[in-house]
Structure formats: structure tokens, C-alpha cells
Scaffold this motif. Structure first.
Motif, PDB file in Angstrom:
ATOM      1  N   LEU A   1      46.126  34.754  35.131  1.00  0.00           N
ATOM      2  CA  LEU A   1      45.120  34.943  36.489  1.00  0.00           C
ATOM      3  C   LEU A   1      45.295  34.243  37.767  1.00  0.00           C
ATOM      4  N   ILE A   2      45.953  33.120  37.896  1.00  0.00           N
ATOM      5  CA  ILE A   2      46.439  32.537  39.530  1.00  0.00           C
ATOM      6  C   ILE A   2      47.377  33.467  40.031  1.00  0.00           C
ATOM      7  N   GLN A   3      48.611  33.658  38.834  1.00  0.00           N
ATOM      8  CA  GLN A   3      49.290  34.567  39.945  1.00  0.00           C
ATOM      9  C   GLN A   3      48.733  36.014  40.481  1.00  0.00           C
ATOM     10  N   ARG A   4      47.951  36.481  39.646  1.00  0.00           N
ATOM     11  CA  ARG A   4      46.974  37.967  39.826  1.00  0.00           C
ATOM     12  C   ARG A   4      46.184  37.501  40.775  1.00  0.00           C
ATOM     13  N   VAL A   5      45.780  36.118  41.647  1.00  0.00           N
ATOM     14  CA  VAL A   5      45.411  35.990  42.379  1.00  0.00           C
ATOM     15  C   VAL A   5      45.220  35.836  43.307  1.00  0.00           C
TER      16      VAL A   5
ATOM     17  N   TYR B   1      42.319  27.567  50.712  1.00  0.00           N
ATOM     18  CA  TYR B   1      41.427  28.497  49.723  1.00  0.00           C
ATOM     19  C   TYR B   1      40.690  28.390  49.012  1.00  0.00           C
ATOM     20  N   ASN B   2      39.610  27.767  48.660  1.00  0.00           N
ATOM     21  CA  ASN B   2      39.196  27.331  47.262  1.00  0.00           C
ATOM     22  C   ASN B   2      39.046  28.739  45.947  1.00  0.00           C
ATOM     23  N   ILE B   3      39.669  28.331  45.078  1.00  0.00           N
ATOM     24  CA  ILE B   3      38.985  29.607  44.275  1.00  0.00           C
ATOM     25  C   ILE B   3      38.927  28.382  42.433  1.00  0.00           C
ATOM     26  N   GLN B   4      37.541  29.740  42.493  1.00  0.00           N
ATOM     27  CA  GLN B   4      36.977  28.843  41.039  1.00  0.00           C
ATOM     28  C   GLN B   4      37.284  29.716  40.068  1.00  0.00           C
ATOM     29  N   LEU B   5      38.332  29.110  38.726  1.00  0.00           N
ATOM     30  CA  LEU B   5      38.066  29.409  37.334  1.00  0.00           C
ATOM     31  C   LEU B   5      37.512  28.988  36.436  1.00  0.00           C
ATOM     32  N   ASP B   6      36.261  30.131  35.918  1.00  0.00           N
ATOM     33  CA  ASP B   6      35.625  29.709  35.132  1.00  0.00           C
ATOM     34  C   ASP B   6      35.841  30.608  33.490  1.00  0.00           C
ATOM     35  N   TRP B   7      36.123  29.837  32.693  1.00  0.00           N
ATOM     36  CA  TRP B   7      35.557  29.926  30.882  1.00  0.00           C
ATOM     37  C   TRP B   7      34.804  31.003  30.801  1.00  0.00           C
TER      38      TRP B   7
ATOM     39  N   ALA C   1      37.861  34.915  37.758  1.00  0.00           N
ATOM     40  CA  ALA C   1      38.004  33.403  38.968  1.00  0.00           C
ATOM     41  C   ALA C   1      37.345  34.186  40.321  1.00  0.00           C
ATOM     42  N   THR C   2      36.352  33.118  40.727  1.00  0.00           N
ATOM     43  CA  THR C   2      35.984  33.304  42.432  1.00  0.00           C
ATOM     44  C   THR C   2      36.451  32.981  42.917  1.00  0.00           C
ATOM     45  N   SER C   3      35.861  33.582  44.449  1.00  0.00           N
ATOM     46  CA  SER C   3      35.780  32.121  46.074  1.00  0.00           C
ATOM     47  C   SER C   3      34.974  32.585  46.728  1.00  0.00           C
ATOM     48  N   GLU C   4      34.457  31.583  47.409  1.00  0.00           N
ATOM     49  CA  GLU C   4      33.508  31.988  48.243  1.00  0.00           C
ATOM     50  C   GLU C   4      34.366  32.441  49.844  1.00  0.00           C
ATOM     51  N   ASP C   5      35.595  31.338  49.680  1.00  0.00           N
ATOM     52  CA  ASP C   5      36.182  31.547  50.904  1.00  0.00           C
ATOM     53  C   ASP C   5      36.924  33.081  51.044  1.00  0.00           C
ATOM     54  N   ILE C   6      37.138  34.050  49.825  1.00  0.00           N
ATOM     55  CA  ILE C   6      37.740  35.069  49.570  1.00  0.00           C
ATOM     56  C   ILE C   6      36.171  36.000  48.947  1.00  0.00           C
ATOM     57  N   PRO C   7      35.788  36.433  49.776  1.00  0.00           N
ATOM     58  CA  PRO C   7      34.414  37.479  49.729  1.00  0.00           C
ATOM     59  C   PRO C   7      34.959  38.526  49.049  1.00  0.00           C
ATOM     60  N   GLY C   8      34.553  38.984  48.333  1.00  0.00           N
ATOM     61  CA  GLY C   8      35.063  40.381  46.903  1.00  0.00           C
ATOM     62  C   GLY C   8      36.052  40.103  45.700  1.00  0.00           C
ATOM     63  N   LEU C   9      36.221  38.357  46.183  1.00  0.00           N
ATOM     64  CA  LEU C   9      37.679  38.269  44.757  1.00  0.00           C
ATOM     65  C   LEU C   9      36.959  37.801  43.755  1.00  0.00           C
ATOM     66  N   ILE C  10      37.415  38.807  42.715  1.00  0.00           N
ATOM     67  CA  ILE C  10      36.209  39.028  41.451  1.00  0.00           C
ATOM     68  C   ILE C  10      37.775  38.987  40.175  1.00  0.00           C
ATOM     69  N   LEU C  11      38.620  38.644  40.054  1.00  0.00           N
ATOM     70  CA  LEU C  11      39.439  39.214  38.601  1.00  0.00           C
ATOM     71  C   LEU C  11      39.467  38.058  37.276  1.00  0.00           C
ATOM     72  N   GLU C  12      40.071  39.033  36.426  1.00  0.00           N
ATOM     73  CA  GLU C  12      39.633  38.773  35.175  1.00  0.00           C
ATOM     74  C   GLU C  12      40.873  38.314  34.000  1.00  0.00           C
ATOM     75  N   ASP C  13      40.786  37.512  33.320  1.00  0.00           N
ATOM     76  CA  ASP C  13      42.443  37.739  32.620  1.00  0.00           C
ATOM     77  C   ASP C  13      42.059  37.074  31.216  1.00  0.00           C
ATOM     78  N   LYS C  14      42.822  37.015  30.534  1.00  0.00           N
ATOM     79  CA  LYS C  14      42.754  35.561  28.979  1.00  0.00           C
ATOM     80  C   LYS C  14      43.839  34.319  29.540  1.00  0.00           C
ATOM     81  N   SER C  15      44.767  34.952  29.834  1.00  0.00           N
ATOM     82  CA  SER C  15      45.617  33.284  30.391  1.00  0.00           C
ATOM     83  C   SER C  15      45.167  32.815  31.958  1.00  0.00           C
ATOM     84  N   ALA C  16      45.218  31.846  31.728  1.00  0.00           N
ATOM     85  CA  ALA C  16      44.433  31.274  33.345  1.00  0.00           C
ATOM     86  C   ALA C  16      46.000  31.267  34.092  1.00  0.00           C
ATOM     87  N   ASP C  17      47.075  31.444  33.870  1.00  0.00           N
ATOM     88  CA  ASP C  17      48.574  31.103  34.710  1.00  0.00           C
ATOM     89  C   ASP C  17      48.619  32.719  35.008  1.00  0.00           C
TER      90      ASP C  17
END
Length: 73
Positions: free
Chosen positions: A37-41, A4-10, A19-35
Motif C-alpha cells: 500500500l505504501i508503494q501504491r501511495v 505529507y502525512n498519510i494515514q494507514l488504518d486496518w 490509506a487516506t490523507s488530509e494533505d492530499i485530497p482524493g487519496l483513498i487506496l487499499e491493499d492487504k499489505s501495508a508495504d
């Protein structure tokens, strides 16, 4: 493809990573920390994949984009 490709944009305005992903429709999360956010994803993606019937894959690739402008004296 087994990943799966996950895009993280500031987001400068909100000061959070998105965090969004074309591979996982509906995945939209945010966090102040990239690390964090990755765990949440990784946690949320499993549930979203199951609910949406998305093909199960083994790997997650995170692609991060952040741009900073610095005034040069």
C-alpha cells in the motif's frame, strides 16, 4: 511544512489497509499489505498532487494504526 502525512488504518471487516490523507485530497487506496500500500501511495500520490494542484512537498510520513484483541486464558 515540507511533508505529507498519510494515514494507514486496518479495516478488520474488509481485512485490508486503507490509506487516506488530509494533505492530499482524493487519496483513498487499499491493499492487504501495508508495504504494498505504501508503494501504491507513493505512485498514485504524485498524479493526484499534480491533478489537484496540491503544494509539492518532499517527504511522506506514514502513520499506521492497527488494533488486535487477544483472548486471555
Amino acid at each position: 511544512m515540507n511533508s505529507y502525512n498519510i494515514q494507514l488504518d486496518w479495516d478488520d471487516e474488509a481485512e485490508v489497509w486503507m490509506a487516506t490523507s488530509e494533505d492530499i485530497p482524493g487519496l483513498i487506496l487499499e491493499d492487504k499489505s501495508a508495504d504494498k500500500l505504501i508503494q501504491r501511495v507513493l505512485l498514485a500520490a504524485q498524479e493526484i498532487i499534480e491533478l489537484n494542484g496540491v503544494e509539492k512537498r518532499q517527504d511522506f510520513y506514514f502513520h499506521c494504526n492497527r488494533h488486535e484483541r487477544v483472548a486471555v486464558a
